[in-house]
Design an enzyme around this catalytic site. Structure first.
Site, mmCIF file in Angstrom:
data_model
loop_
_atom_site.group_PDB
_atom_site.id
_atom_site.type_symbol
_atom_site.label_atom_id
_atom_site.label_comp_id
_atom_site.label_asym_id
_atom_site.label_seq_id
_atom_site.Cartn_x
_atom_site.Cartn_y
_atom_site.Cartn_z
ATOM 1 N N GLU A 132 0.853 -1.187 0.000
ATOM 2 C CA GLU A 132 0.000 0.000 0.000
ATOM 3 C C GLU A 132 0.893 1.243 0.000
ATOM 4 O O GLU A 132 1.927 1.281 0.682
ATOM 5 C CB GLU A 132 -0.880 -0.014 1.256
ATOM 6 C CG GLU A 132 -1.761 1.211 1.424
ATOM 7 C CD GLU A 132 -2.390 1.295 2.808
ATOM 8 O OE1 GLU A 132 -3.477 1.891 2.912
ATOM 9 O OE2 GLU A 132 -1.794 0.778 3.764
ATOM 10 N N LYS B 253 -9.724 -0.047 -1.657
ATOM 11 C CA LYS B 253 -9.912 -0.331 -0.228
ATOM 12 C C LYS B 253 -11.341 -0.010 0.205
ATOM 13 O O LYS B 253 -11.863 1.079 -0.058
ATOM 14 C CB LYS B 253 -8.912 0.521 0.572
ATOM 15 C CG LYS B 253 -8.834 0.243 2.052
ATOM 16 C CD LYS B 253 -7.723 1.113 2.645
ATOM 17 C CE LYS B 253 -7.468 0.801 4.106
ATOM 18 N NZ LYS B 253 -6.355 1.643 4.632
ATOM 19 N N CYS C 250 -4.312 -3.093 4.397
ATOM 20 C CA CYS C 250 -3.988 -2.537 5.718
ATOM 21 C C CYS C 250 -5.043 -2.831 6.778
ATOM 22 O O CYS C 250 -5.415 -3.977 6.988
ATOM 23 C CB CYS C 250 -3.721 -1.031 5.590
ATOM 24 S SG CYS C 250 -2.721 -0.358 6.941
#
Length: 504
Positions: free
Chosen positions: A264, A325, A376
């Protein structure tokens, strides 16, 4: 004056609860004393026993606020006020737990209702506000323990229930009013759970196929918030690490990978719109001759908006599949009530454009292998993991950027959560981080590779492919919904019992 006296009498209980909260925080990484969970839960229940609901609210708040203050001090990198606000917000969920637990402890089946209410509390913290913060679930502490293997069968929520149940058993052994049979039964049941879980064996075996994947941790300049504004340097670091990987492959020092994974924020500059960033990625892709999963921040879909994405960049066809995301971090990637807050909290301007969540799961078929991409913090959300596995993912990938929190313990906590996801899903997990912790986790939760923080690291893994599903992934959200429902039933029964006693 009477209220002050009552508060004075309550302070020792609040202190005991706060001690329990601190003990629970030390159960998690980076401290890793998981069995403090079965000390912390009884301490809270001791403090709650025999007091009013209002007093229970204060005792529960003392427990919860201390718990989060000790567990997530890393948020002070953003600001001490942010760490305090989070501790108070999350602590209030345990205040509500304390309020109702005072009643539930008077029910005949309190041994069942209390751990169910605990799961309901974790469900609430993982849901609201702004999508929740599922960082403090009891299950996360057991990635390295035999008990953690239960996650493959009952999921994370089910494991949290079992851990809370062990704590309740510990309290039952100590509780004076439980009676000898109840104490003996609680002790025996606890021993059966602990020793029974140690007999569980989780298979590492694949379906007979493997794939080679290279994880690139290019590292970032500086630490904390210092790396912000140095996006080109970060991208160049990952480019150079990838070029060095190809040199090692050509020299016969490394096997040729089938896929290269960048983390990321390996580029914070939109490669669709910036020629230099695109050229860096294409140079890396053409050098290795295989697709690279690039972590990129892209502009749009609207003005002053962006998305945190994983883009499959093919050496022949260029950028292709893209995952955005789904759970961006509030006050980290986007600002709730942006127009109202920005004029008063200037520090929020550092966040920049508003991150817009993606809509679909990160299921990515790449050259005959289906990968499940997760970015994440969102790996802590059950639905994100469940969707990629049920979508056919044979391998899980976590693209992450923990550079802000280097050396604070946060990367260790996230790594432990990732290990639990490997156990729960029975999948190999590949973690690519900008500055650590990157790694490879086997389907049984053991660690094949773990990078240091703040360094460059490149690792090529031989990854087993899995198509079967664990019982936990087959059950999906049902264990959490059922246990949460039981907690609410216990709450209703306790409230009704309280009303009946007052009428009587």
């Amino acid at each position: 004056m009477d209220r002050l006296k009552a508060l004075g009498r309550l302070l020792p209980r609040i202190a005991v609860a706060a001690l329990g909260g601190a003990a629970l925080a030390f159960a998690f990484a980076p401290h890793n004393y998981p069995w403090l969970t079965i000390v912390a839960v009884p301490l809270l229940l001791v403090a709650l026993n025999g007091i009013s609901m209002k007093a229970g609210f204060l005792v529960g708040a003392g427990f919860g606020i201390t718990y989060y203050a000790v567990m997530v001090p890393w948020l002070s990198v953003i600001g001490g006020d942010a760490a305090i606000a989070l501790a108070i917000l999350e602590g209030l969920f345990y205040a509500v737990f304390g309020l109702f637990a005072t009643r539930i402890l008077k029910l005949r089946l309190w041994v069942l209702w209390i751990p169910s209410l605990w799961v309901a509390t974790e469900f609430a913290t993982a849901s609201v506000p702004f999508g929740g913060f599922p960082w403090g679930r009891l299950a996360w502490a057991f990635a390295d323990q035999p008990l953690g293997r239960l996650a493959a069968y009952v999921g994370v929520a089910g494991l949290s229930f079992v851990v809370a149940l062990l704590g309740v058993f510990g309290y039952a052994v100590l509780r004076r009013t439980s009676g000898v049979p109840m104490r003996a039964m609680a002790l025996v049941a606890g021993l059966v759970i602990v020793f029974g879980s140690s007999l569980i064996h989780l298979s590492n075996a694949s379906d007979g196929k493997t794939v080679k994947a290279a994880i690139v941790q290019g590292n970032v300049p500086g630490k904390g918030l210092e790396f912000l504004g140095r996006a080109r340097t970060v991208t160049k670091n990952h480019l150079n690490a990838t070029l060095d990987l190809e040199k090692a492959v050509q020299a016969g020092k490394e096997p040729k990978p089938d896929l290269v994974i960048w983390p990321e924020n390996s580029t914070d500059i939109d490669p669709y719109k910036d020629a230099e960033t695109r050229a860096d990625i294409e140079q890396a892709v053409k050098a290795v001759g295989v697709p690279i999963l690039v972590g990129a921040v892209t502009e749009g879909p609207g003005p002053n908006e962006r998305q945190t994405t994983g883009i499959v960049w093919d050496p022949n066809t260029g950028p292709g599949q893209r995952y955005a995301k789904r759970h961006p971090v509030p006050f980290g990637e986007y600002i709730p009530f942006r127009k109202q807050l920005l004029p008063y909290i200037k520090r929020l301007e550092m966040i920049g454009a508003q991150t817009i969540p993606g809509k679909g799961p990160g299921v990515m078929p790449i050259r005959g292998v289906t990968y499940g991409d997760v970015i994440c913090f969102e790996l802590a959300y059950d639905n994100v993991i469940r969707d990629v596995v049920k979508g056919g993912a044979q391998v899980l990938i976590v693209q992450t950027n923990n550079a802000t929190y280097t050396g604070t313990g946060q990367p260790e906590q996230q790594f432990a959560i990732t290990r639990m996801r490997a156990i729960e899903t029975g999948r190999e997990v590949l973690i690519a981080s900008t500055s650590g912790i990157s790694g490879v986790i086997r389907p049984d939760g053991t660690v094949e590779h773990k990078s240091a923080e703040g360094t460059r690291d490149v690792y090529v893994a031989d990854v087993p492919l899995k198509t079967g599903q664990t019982l936990a992934t087959k059950l999906g959200g049902w264990p959490e919904w059922v246990l949460t429902g039981l907690g609410l039933i216990g709450l209703v029964l306790a409230c009704n019992t309280g009303r009946s006693r007052r009428k009587g």
